[in-house]
Design a protein around this motif. Structure first.
Motif, PDB file in Angstrom:
ATOM      1  N   ALA A   1       1.013  -1.227   0.019  1.00 49.93           N
ATOM      2  CA  ALA A   1       0.078   0.012   0.002  1.00 49.93           C
ATOM      3  C   ALA A   1       0.843   1.287  -0.102  1.00 49.93           C
ATOM      4  CB  ALA A   1      -1.132  -0.249   1.038  1.00 49.93           C
ATOM      5  N   GLN A   2       2.052   1.325   0.898  1.00 53.75           N
ATOM      6  CA  GLN A   2       2.967   2.350   0.857  1.00 53.75           C
ATOM      7  C   GLN A   2       3.813   2.462  -0.076  1.00 53.75           C
ATOM      8  OE1 GLN A   2       2.572   5.088   2.906  1.00 53.75           O
ATOM      9  NE2 GLN A   2       0.623   4.195   3.420  1.00 53.75           N
ATOM     10  N   GLY A   3       4.085   1.235  -0.818  1.00 53.15           N
ATOM     11  CA  GLY A   3       5.097   1.153  -1.669  1.00 53.15           C
ATOM     12  C   GLY A   3       6.540   1.191  -1.066  1.00 53.15           C
ATOM     13  N   THR A   4       6.613   0.318  -0.050  1.00 51.17           N
ATOM     14  CA  THR A   4       7.861   0.121   0.746  1.00 51.17           C
ATOM     15  C   THR A   4       8.267  -1.341   0.830  1.00 51.17           C
ATOM     16  OG1 THR A   4       6.751   0.412   2.836  1.00 51.17           O
ATOM     17  CG2 THR A   4       7.558   2.465   1.749  1.00 51.17           C
ATOM     18  N   VAL A   5       9.603  -1.262   1.270  1.00 52.02           N
ATOM     19  CA  VAL A   5      10.386  -2.596   1.723  1.00 52.02           C
ATOM     20  C   VAL A   5      11.023  -2.469   2.791  1.00 52.02           C
ATOM     21  CG1 VAL A   5      11.998  -2.487   0.041  1.00 52.02           C
ATOM     22  CG2 VAL A   5      11.323  -4.743   1.033  1.00 52.02           C
ATOM     23  N   THR A   6      11.179  -3.235   3.764  1.00 50.49           N
ATOM     24  CA  THR A   6      12.118  -2.898   5.016  1.00 50.49           C
ATOM     25  C   THR A   6      13.284  -4.054   4.734  1.00 50.49           C
ATOM     26  OG1 THR A   6      10.395  -2.247   6.637  1.00 50.49           O
ATOM     27  CG2 THR A   6      12.476  -3.018   7.531  1.00 50.49           C
ATOM     28  N   LEU A   7      14.385  -3.708   4.729  1.00 49.91           N
ATOM     29  CA  LEU A   7      15.631  -4.456   4.490  1.00 49.91           C
ATOM     30  C   LEU A   7      16.621  -4.347   5.617  1.00 49.91           C
ATOM     31  CD1 LEU A   7      16.045  -3.628   0.595  1.00 49.91           C
ATOM     32  CD2 LEU A   7      15.053  -5.716   1.558  1.00 49.91           C
ATOM     33  N   LYS A   8      17.009  -5.376   5.992  1.00 47.74           N
ATOM     34  CA  LYS A   8      18.368  -5.590   6.712  1.00 47.74           C
ATOM     35  C   LYS A   8      19.358  -5.544   5.853  1.00 47.74           C
ATOM     36  CE  LYS A   8      20.356  -8.031  10.434  1.00 47.74           C
ATOM     37  NZ  LYS A   8      20.489  -9.236  11.529  1.00 47.74           N
ATOM     38  N   HIS A   9      20.122  -4.734   6.016  1.00 48.37           N
ATOM     39  CA  HIS A   9      21.340  -4.553   4.912  1.00 48.37           C
ATOM     40  C   HIS A   9      22.662  -4.492   5.061  1.00 48.37           C
ATOM     41  CE1 HIS A   9      21.670  -0.077   4.863  1.00 48.37           C
ATOM     42  NE2 HIS A   9      20.230  -0.136   5.131  1.00 48.37           N
ATOM     43  N   GLY A  10      23.753  -4.731   4.061  1.00 55.68           N
ATOM     44  CA  GLY A  10      25.133  -4.268   4.480  1.00 55.68           C
ATOM     45  C   GLY A  10      25.266  -2.878   4.025  1.00 55.68           C
ATOM     46  N   PRO A  11      26.523  -2.489   4.100  1.00 54.16           N
ATOM     47  CA  PRO A  11      26.804  -0.882   3.939  1.00 54.16           C
ATOM     48  C   PRO A  11      26.453  -0.707   2.648  1.00 54.16           C
ATOM     49  CG  PRO A  11      28.752  -1.822   4.607  1.00 54.16           C
ATOM     50  CD  PRO A  11      27.576  -3.302   4.607  1.00 54.16           C
ATOM     51  N   LEU A  12      25.676   0.358   2.409  1.00 50.45           N
ATOM     52  CA  LEU A  12      25.659   1.210   1.108  1.00 50.45           C
ATOM     53  C   LEU A  12      26.474   2.248   0.687  1.00 50.45           C
ATOM     54  CD1 LEU A  12      21.716   1.667   1.713  1.00 50.45           C
ATOM     55  CD2 LEU A  12      22.759  -0.359   0.249  1.00 50.45           C
ATOM     56  N   ASP A  13      27.443   1.847   0.185  1.00 49.68           N
ATOM     57  CA  ASP A  13      28.762   2.652  -0.002  1.00 49.68           C
ATOM     58  C   ASP A  13      28.408   3.827  -0.808  1.00 49.68           C
ATOM     59  OD1 ASP A  13      30.313   0.783   1.381  1.00 49.68           O
ATOM     60  OD2 ASP A  13      31.036  -0.305  -0.363  1.00 49.68           O
ATOM     61  N   ASN A  14      27.812   3.728  -2.111  1.00 44.03           N
ATOM     62  CA  ASN A  14      27.329   4.740  -2.714  1.00 44.03           C
ATOM     63  C   ASN A  14      26.714   5.907  -1.956  1.00 44.03           C
ATOM     64  OD1 ASN A  14      25.052   2.932  -2.880  1.00 44.03           O
ATOM     65  ND2 ASN A  14      24.274   4.260  -4.263  1.00 44.03           N
ATOM     66  N   LEU A  15      26.089   5.600  -0.838  1.00 41.09           N
ATOM     67  CA  LEU A  15      25.370   6.534  -0.162  1.00 41.09           C
ATOM     68  C   LEU A  15      26.149   6.960   1.277  1.00 41.09           C
ATOM     69  CD1 LEU A  15      21.773   5.303  -0.622  1.00 41.09           C
ATOM     70  CD2 LEU A  15      22.650   7.150  -1.676  1.00 41.09           C
ATOM     71  N   GLY A  16      27.202   6.211   1.547  1.00 45.76           N
ATOM     72  CA  GLY A  16      27.804   6.518   2.759  1.00 45.76           C
ATOM     73  C   GLY A  16      27.361   5.925   4.045  1.00 45.76           C
ATOM     74  N   MET A  17      26.337   4.971   3.872  1.00 42.97           N
ATOM     75  CA  MET A  17      25.612   4.567   4.984  1.00 42.97           C
ATOM     76  C   MET A  17      26.139   3.247   5.222  1.00 42.97           C
ATOM     77  SD  MET A  17      21.820   5.147   3.721  1.00 42.97           S
ATOM     78  CE  MET A  17      21.157   4.549   5.111  1.00 42.97           C
TER      79      MET A  17
ATOM     80  N   PHE B   1      12.686   1.420   2.663  1.00 43.87           N
ATOM     81  CA  PHE B   1      13.088   1.846   1.677  1.00 43.87           C
ATOM     82  C   PHE B   1      11.626   2.114   0.814  1.00 43.87           C
ATOM     83  CE2 PHE B   1      16.832  -0.332   2.605  1.00 43.87           C
ATOM     84  CZ  PHE B   1      17.929   0.881   2.335  1.00 43.87           C
ATOM     85  N   LYS B   2      11.351   3.131   0.274  1.00 49.73           N
ATOM     86  CA  LYS B   2      10.727   3.310  -0.865  1.00 49.73           C
ATOM     87  C   LYS B   2      11.075   2.617  -2.147  1.00 49.73           C
ATOM     88  CE  LYS B   2       6.860   6.151  -0.826  1.00 49.73           C
ATOM     89  NZ  LYS B   2       5.516   5.898  -0.996  1.00 49.73           N
ATOM     90  N   VAL B   3      10.072   1.862  -2.998  1.00 49.93           N
ATOM     91  CA  VAL B   3      10.610   1.381  -4.240  1.00 49.93           C
ATOM     92  C   VAL B   3      10.264   2.233  -5.586  1.00 49.93           C
ATOM     93  CG1 VAL B   3      10.520  -1.025  -3.243  1.00 49.93           C
ATOM     94  CG2 VAL B   3       8.698  -0.289  -4.302  1.00 49.93           C
TER      95      VAL B   3
END
Length: 130
Positions: free
Chosen positions: A72-88, A95-97
């Motif tokens: 309904a919201q167009g979102t997904v909750t992810l447990k993730h590793g580092p997002l190097d391109n975002l410095g996270m 996340f929105k998709v």
């Protein structure tokens, strides 16, 4: 009195120097944005990326685990590793998709690879696969 005259001359010289420097930049607008420096302008900055928007074509996929899907919201909750391109660093986040149809390709518990990009100032999953 002699000291005051010397200070006036020095002040005038400084003003003229500043004015001529400014006029050199005004005469060559390319200097203001370093276009005139050729390949040397970005030397040593190869690893820097535009932090406002990222490009998916040159990004690697990040490992993640689907924790929740909200169609309904167009979102997904992810447990993730580092997002190097975002410095996270790695974490769990919502996340929105980019395309809600992506949500039908995954289910809670799936181990996935995905790309997240900053689009118009928001972090969006632009690609996801099992």
């Amino acid at each position: 009195m002699k000291y005051a005259k010397q200070m006036n001359k020095l002040g005038i010289a400084l003003i003229l120097t500043a004015a001529s420097t400014f006029s050199a930049f005004a005469a060559d607008p390319g200097m203001a944005d370093m276009k005139g420096m050729g390949n040397q302008s970005m030397q040593g900055m190869d690893g820097m990326k535009n932090m406002n928007d990222t490009k998916g074509a040159d990004m690697v996929m990040t490992d993640g685990e689907v924790k929740k899907i909200d169609t309904a919201q167009g979102t997904v909750t992810l447990k993730h590793g580092p997002l190097d391109n975002l410095g996270m660093p790695g974490m769990t986040m919502v996340f929105k998709v980019a395309d809600p149809a992506m949500l039908s390709t995954v289910k809670v518990g799936d181990q996935v690879k995905f790309q997240a990009e900053k689009v118009n100032g928001k972090i969006v999953v632009t690609k996801i696969q099992k």
